[in-house]
Motif scaffolding. Structure first.
Motif, mmCIF file in Angstrom:
data_model
loop_
_atom_site.group_PDB
_atom_site.id
_atom_site.type_symbol
_atom_site.label_atom_id
_atom_site.label_comp_id
_atom_site.label_asym_id
_atom_site.label_seq_id
_atom_site.Cartn_x
_atom_site.Cartn_y
_atom_site.Cartn_z
ATOM 1 N N GLY A 396 16.151 0.908 154.674
ATOM 2 C CA GLY A 396 14.929 0.888 153.869
ATOM 3 C C GLY A 396 13.818 0.064 154.487
ATOM 4 N N GLY A 397 13.881 -0.120 155.807
ATOM 5 C CA GLY A 397 12.878 -0.935 156.483
ATOM 6 C C GLY A 397 11.477 -0.365 156.391
ATOM 7 N N ALA A 398 11.342 0.962 156.481
ATOM 8 C CA ALA A 398 10.009 1.577 156.409
ATOM 9 C C ALA A 398 9.383 1.346 155.036
ATOM 10 N N LYS A 399 10.180 1.494 154.002
ATOM 11 C CA LYS A 399 9.676 1.261 152.640
ATOM 12 C C LYS A 399 9.262 -0.193 152.457
ATOM 13 N N ALA A 400 10.068 -1.113 153.001
ATOM 14 C CA ALA A 400 9.730 -2.536 152.905
ATOM 15 C C ALA A 400 8.418 -2.824 153.625
ATOM 16 N N MET A 402 5.955 -0.726 154.154
ATOM 17 C CA MET A 402 4.853 -0.172 153.373
ATOM 18 C C MET A 402 4.505 -1.080 152.202
ATOM 19 N N THR A 403 5.522 -1.695 151.608
ATOM 20 C CA THR A 403 5.277 -2.653 150.513
ATOM 21 C C THR A 403 4.470 -3.844 151.016
ATOM 22 N N ILE A 404 4.850 -4.362 152.183
ATOM 23 C CA ILE A 404 4.124 -5.490 152.771
ATOM 24 C C ILE A 404 2.683 -5.090 153.064
ATOM 25 N N ILE A 405 2.510 -3.916 153.634
ATOM 26 C CA ILE A 405 1.175 -3.462 154.042
ATOM 27 C C ILE A 405 0.280 -3.235 152.831
ATOM 28 N N ALA A 434 4.949 -2.668 163.306
ATOM 29 C CA ALA A 434 6.363 -2.316 163.125
ATOM 30 C C ALA A 434 6.499 -0.911 162.540
ATOM 31 N N LEU A 435 5.687 -0.595 161.533
ATOM 32 C CA LEU A 435 5.737 0.736 160.936
ATOM 33 C C LEU A 435 5.302 1.795 161.943
ATOM 34 N N ASP A 453 2.302 12.027 149.970
ATOM 35 C CA ASP A 453 1.383 10.929 149.654
ATOM 36 C C ASP A 453 1.733 9.672 150.439
ATOM 37 N N ALA A 454 3.025 9.430 150.647
ATOM 38 C CA ALA A 454 3.440 8.256 151.423
ATOM 39 C C ALA A 454 2.963 8.381 152.865
ATOM 40 N N LEU A 455 3.030 9.592 153.391
ATOM 41 C CA LEU A 455 2.532 9.831 154.747
ATOM 42 C C LEU A 455 1.026 9.580 154.809
#
Length: 702
Positions: A396-400, A402-405, A434-435, A453-455
């Motif tokens: 789940g690193g990508a989701k994390a 995106m949350t930070i960003i 990183a993303l 939408d995430a993209l």
């Protein structure tokens, strides 16, 4: 009782928003006494929030930006709390003295400059040490003083006066009956040791690499506290101490090689929000921040410096070297434990012990900006190793990220906010980088999931990294690559990228960059945008303007560079644009002005078209003996076919046909027919181009 204190704190928090409200003595009493170790954790957590709000309000009252630690704002906060702290310290009741010490330690975490001024005031340290003598059997007083010293030792202005208490700290760090006291004292010693060493290095004193042997005992102590103890206070202090110590290469190896310790450390991070005592403004109040910092330190790569940056760093290091150091044989070489291979192996050990789950959990568990930035940096370091990227995605690193960003780039509604967005620091760009690395090496669906939408949400941060003034060339390259991958997903993605303010201008500038990989990435992105965005297509091919002609000229030039991927991208863009009559008119004008368009397009099909006298192999131009690339041949044929068919005027057709034949394009097209299989997709556009030449009066032989 607890409900009453929390209710009082809620009232104070609400009143802190009222600029006309002045803190009353009873409110000050409530706040200062809410940090007592005898108070429930929920009260102390809320007290941190209230204290942070009060400090921000006080700085705002000083007429300054609350994010700036200026002298004026610091003195306003100092005056608000100094008198109550000194008053409580002068009391003879343990409860009141304990409140003063606990509050001052908390103030260090919220507004350390104001706390440092109070701590350095004449008589304060003496009152604190007197309390140790007066209540020498009180565990609470000893623990509070050790914790205060641990907080103050992190700041240069306080270290000099605390150094007189090193003996007391050493004794308390060796006792075994009170793990909380032991941990706090050890943290204070670590901060003093590391801090004084850093202070000495600033003036050319001790070398950091010679310091480890004295720290090994502290490392073992704190590891033991984490593995064996379950008291939250001692765990937090032990983690904080290791966060300081883990900047040393040999300590990094010690920690990375102990998988049972790492597993225990990572288990301290709660797996859901609300399960921790951390607050947004005080990441140091729980082990979360320290754990993330340890991970970050263990997997941190040395910065890759350019030749110029490396030379400047060497000069700075020479300037700080003590007199006679070179003569005494001291080495200025880099520690081998910090090379990329050692860092890579440490990263693999961290992942094997559960670091990825700990990092993603830390992002979920707290809103702390400091925690999230540290987690973003750690993920960037781990993602540096391509073998880790799939594991990061699975955890789940990508989701994390995106949350930070999203926390770094809040929703924008004005130009002023857009300007503020570009004020991000280099550390705040790292989660975006990183993303981007993940988006480059994996499909967008793997990174962002099936939700488009995430993209689309990723377009903005990548654009920010591309255009940000502090981004380095690598970050711009990775932003280009990530945007290229996104633009290939759909016309809608391409259109959204093209509409980002000032992005196209930046990409066009980078198409002329000297660095071959950056130039290639910019050209590939532009190729995708030309094909996927009607607006970009019109910008290059649909306007009869000098600007559009200049842009086409750049693409033609990119078809003539000594880099196959760049030529493929540029010729692909031209093949698309040449379908439009206006683009062909602009190309014809360029051909008439410079005589280079048809030869360059012809050379895509047959490198021998340009005479050898025009080629300089050593300088990177193309050799007439080079073998044609199938991709370039197809693109070149389509470009020429489209160019031919977009002119109806007989005189213009004759002009183009004669020039194309003179250059050797007719011969090249015949060669394509002879060398292509019967089902080759290049045959049809080749035949159409030859038919056009024939109808324009050119004899086709062979």
């Amino acid at each position: 009782m607890t409900d009453s204190i929390e209710s009082d704190l809620d009232v104070i928090l609400k009143s802190s928003q009222d600029k006309s409200h002045e803190l009353t003595s009873s409110e000050l009493y409530t706040v200062t006494h809410s940090f007592l170790p005898t108070c429930p954790q929920s009260v102390r957590t809320k007290a941190y929030v209230v204290l942070s709000a009060l400090c921000q309000r006080l700085r705002g009252d000083a007429g300054v930006d609350t994010n700036l630690q200026d002298d004026k704002g610091t003195h306003v906060v100092y005056r608000a709390f100094e008198s109550v702290v000194t008053l409580l310290l002068s009391d003879s009741v343990e409860h009141e003295i304990l409140a003063a010490i606990s509050f001052l330690a908390a103030l260090f975490e919220v507004d350390w400059r104001a706390a440092a001024l109070i701590f350095q005031k004449d008589g304060v340290l003496e009152a604190i040490t007197d309390a140790l003598d007066l209540f020498d059997t009180s565990a609470y007083i000893s623990q509070a003083v050790a914790h205060l010293f641990a907080q103050a030792s992190g700041h240069k202005s306080c270290r000099a006066i605390i150094s007189s208490e090193v003996g007391w700290l050493e004794r308390k760090s060796r006792q075994t009956s009170d793990p909380v006291l032991r941990a706090s004292a050890a943290v204070a010693l670590v901060k003093l040791s590391k801090g004084m060493r850093a202070d000495a290095m600033e003036v050319g004193g001790l070398q950091e690499k010679d310091s480890v042997s004295g720290d090994e005992e502290l490392v073992r102590l704190m590891k033991g506290l984490i593995v064996e103890e379950h008291d939250t206070s001692s765990l937090g202090d032990a983690v904080e101490g290791l966060a300081y110590l883990s900047t040393d290469p040999r300590v990094k190896e010690m920690l990375a090689d102990d998988s049972s310790f790492l597993s225990r450390l990572f288990s301290l991070v709660p797996r859901k929000k609300g399960a921790s005592a951390a607050t947004p403004d005080t990441p140091g109040t729980s082990p979360i921040f320290g754990t993330v910092v340890i991970i970050t330190n263990l997997c941190a790569y040395k910065p890759h410096l350019s030749e110029e940056e490396a030379q400047m760093a060497k000069l700075r290091k020479m300037a700080k070297t003590p007199a006679g150091a070179a003569k005494s044989g001291q080495s200025d070489g880099e520690d081998p434990l910090e090379d990329d291979e050692h860092v890579r192996r440490r990263g693999q050990k961290l992942i094997a012990s559960g670091a990825l789950d700990a990092l993603t959990a830390a992002v979920r568990a707290t809103d702390s900006r400091a925690v999230r930035l540290a987690a973003g940096k750690a993920l960037l370091n781990l993602i540096e190793d391509k073998d880790n990227r799939g594991k990061v995605l699975q955890a789940g690193g990508a989701k994390a990220l995106m949350t930070i960003i999203r926390d770094l780039l809040p929703a924008l509604s004005s130009t002023a906010q857009e300007s503020k967005m570009l004020q991000l620091t280099g550390a705040e760009i790292e989660p975006i980088q990183a993303l981007a690395k993940l988006a480059i090496t994996a499909s967008p669906v793997q990174v962002f999931g099936p939700n488009e939408d995430a993209l689309y949400d990723a377009i903005r941060p990548f654009s920010v990294m591309l255009m940000h003034p502090s981004s380095n060339l690598l970050q711009r390259f990775e932003a280009l690559m990530a945007l290229t991958n996104l633009s290939s997903q759909s016309a809608e993605a391409g259109t959204r990228i093209a509409r980002v303010d000032r992005l196209l201008n930046k990409v066009e500038l980078l198409m002329l960059e000297d660095h071959i990989l950056v130039r290639r990435a910019a050209t590939e992105l532009m190729c995708n945008l030309v094909a996927g965005s009607e607006e970009v297509f019109n910008r290059y091919g649909g306007e009869k303007t000098s600007a559009a002609k200049s842009k086409l000229q750049v693409l033609v030039a990119m078809c003539d560079v000594d880099d196959l991927p760049t030529r493929l991208a540029a010729s692909g863009a031209l093949a698309t644009l040449a379908a439009h009559p206006t683009a062909c008119q602009n190309l014809l004008e360029l051909q008439r002005e410079r005589g280079r368009v048809l030869p360059i397009l012809g050379q895509l099909i047959d490198p021998s078209i340009i005479p050898p006298s025009d080629v300089v192999d050593d300088e990177g131009s193309l050799s007439s003996e080079a073998q044609p690339d199938p991709g370039l041949v197809h693109r070149g044929v389509v470009c020429i076919r489209n160019f031919f068919l977009n002119f109806e005027d007989p005189a213009t057709q004759k002009e183009i046909a004669v020039e194309a034949d003179r250059i050797g394009i007719t011969r090249a097209l015949v060669g394509v027919v002879k060398s292509s299989a019967g089902d080759s997709p290049v045959l049809r556009p080749t035949a159409e181009a030859l038919k056009w030449l024939l109808s324009s009066g050119i004899a086709i032989t062979g």
